[in-house]
Write an enzyme that holds these catalytic residues in place. Sequence first.
Site, PDB file in Angstrom:
ATOM      1  N   ARG A  19       0.821  -1.219   0.000  1.00 13.67           N
ATOM      2  CA  ARG A  19       0.000   0.000   0.000  1.00 13.67           C
ATOM      3  C   ARG A  19       0.854   1.269   0.000  1.00 13.67           C
ATOM      4  NH1 ARG A  19      -3.947  -1.399   4.607  1.00 13.67           N
ATOM      5  NH2 ARG A  19      -5.257  -3.027   3.735  1.00 13.67           N
ATOM      6  N   ARG A  23      -2.940   6.616   1.106  1.00 12.67           N
ATOM      7  CA  ARG A  23      -3.479   7.709   1.919  1.00 12.67           C
ATOM      8  C   ARG A  23      -2.489   8.361   2.876  1.00 12.67           C
ATOM      9  NH1 ARG A  23      -8.502   5.022   4.701  1.00 12.67           N
ATOM     10  NH2 ARG A  23      -6.946   3.376   4.926  1.00 12.67           N
ATOM     11  N   ARG A  32      -6.638  12.849  -4.776  1.00  9.45           N
ATOM     12  CA  ARG A  32      -7.952  12.250  -4.549  1.00  9.45           C
ATOM     13  C   ARG A  32      -9.014  13.323  -4.333  1.00  9.45           C
ATOM     14  NH1 ARG A  32      -9.695   6.910  -1.109  1.00  9.45           N
ATOM     15  NH2 ARG A  32     -11.943   7.239  -1.264  1.00  9.45           N
ATOM     16  N   ASP A  70      -7.214  -2.269  -6.895  1.00  4.66           N
ATOM     17  CA  ASP A  70      -7.875  -2.922  -5.770  1.00  4.66           C
ATOM     18  C   ASP A  70      -8.189  -4.362  -6.145  1.00  4.66           C
ATOM     19  OD1 ASP A  70     -10.577  -3.588  -4.074  1.00  4.66           O
ATOM     20  OD2 ASP A  70      -9.338  -2.100  -3.041  1.00  4.66           O
ATOM     21  N   TYR A 144     -15.434 -11.617  -0.080  1.00  2.78           N
ATOM     22  CA  TYR A 144     -16.163 -10.379  -0.378  1.00  2.78           C
ATOM     23  C   TYR A 144     -17.352 -10.653  -1.302  1.00  2.78           C
ATOM     24  CZ  TYR A 144     -12.324  -7.668   1.634  1.00  2.78           C
ATOM     25  OH  TYR A 144     -11.389  -7.131   2.490  1.00  2.78           O
TER      26      TYR A 144
END
Length: 337
Positions: A19, A23, A32, A70, A144
Site C-alpha cells: 500500500r 493515503r 484524490r 484494488d 467479499y
Amino acid sequence: MLAVLRGERRDPTPVWMMRQAGRYLPEYRELRAEKGGFLDLVYDSDAAANITLQPLQRFAALDAAILFSDILIVPFAIGQNLTFVAGEGPRLTPTMLASKLQDLTPHAGRLDPIYETVAKVKARLDPSKTLIGFAGSPWTVATYMVAGQGSREQAETRRFAYADPGAFSAIIGRIEEVTIEYLSRQIDAGADAVQLFDSWAGSLSPAQFEQWVVAPTSRIVASLRERYPDVPVIGFPKGAGGKLAAYARETGVTALGLDETVDPHWAANELPADLPVQGNLDPLSLIAGGEALKNAVSRILDAFAGRPHIFNLGHGILQDTPIANVQSMLAQVKGEA
C-alpha cells in the site's frame, strides 16, 4: 529486486511497502480530493499511474512500484456491482448469498483501464525499478463476493463453503479463471512480477486452507508459469502461520510474503534456505518510530541476512504513518543510518 526473486542475495536489501501508493502521502490525498472517489482514481489510468509513481518520486530508496488498484476489480469484472462507502469500505452487490454465479453478467472490459495504467507506469518507470502487478487470491476475493463486504472472521463465507461446496467451488473457479487472465494481461502490459494477496487466509481450518487457498493458488501459479516462465509470482497468505512452508512448497510461488505475526528467526530456520522471503515489519512500529522502529528493522534484517530477502511491511502501510518514519526506515534498510 528481480535478482532476489531469482534466488540471489543482495545487499543492501531491496525494499518496497505494501500500500505504498496511498493515503499516508499528502500528494495522494491532494489528487484524490481533486479527482473524486477511489474508483474514480482506479479507472482514470493517468491518475492511477501518477499515484503508482508517487512513492518512488518521494522515496528514492524504494526498489519497486506496485500498481494502484484494488483486489475487488475482479468481482466487478465478473459482474457484481462495486461501490466504496465512505468510512465503511467496499460493497459488492448482489451477494453470492442472494444470487447465483450464472445470474451475473461478465464485464471483461472493466479490467482494460488497469492494463492501461500498467503500460503508462512502465513507460515512465526508471528501468532499475521493478513494476509489480497484483490480484487478490481466490479465497480472499470470494469472501467479499459471498458476504458483499469485508468481515473479521469471514464466518458467512466459511459456512457457505461447508454447506454448499459445489457452489462455492464454482465461485472459486470463476475467480481463478479471471485472475489468470487479469495477471497475464498485466504482465503483457509491462509488469515485471505479480503478487497474490490472500489477506484472509488465516481464517481457515487446515483442510479448508488446502482446498480454498493452496489448490487454487497452485493452479494460478502453474498457469502463469506456463505462459511466463521468467515472471516471479509472490504469494502473501496473511495469517497462514505454521502452514507457510506447506503453502510455499505446494503452490510453487517464487517468493513468500510474511505478515507481521511471523517470527523472522523462525521463518529463517523453517523455510527452505533458497526461498526468497518478503517482509515483515509491523506497520504499527512504522508509526511508532524511534528506537522501537529501529530495533524492529534490525531484527528482521539480522534474521534474513543469510538468504534472499525483500524488505517490506507485514501488511499495508497505515494512513497515519509519519513520512519521517518511512524515511528513517528506508535509510536503515539501505545502510545509510
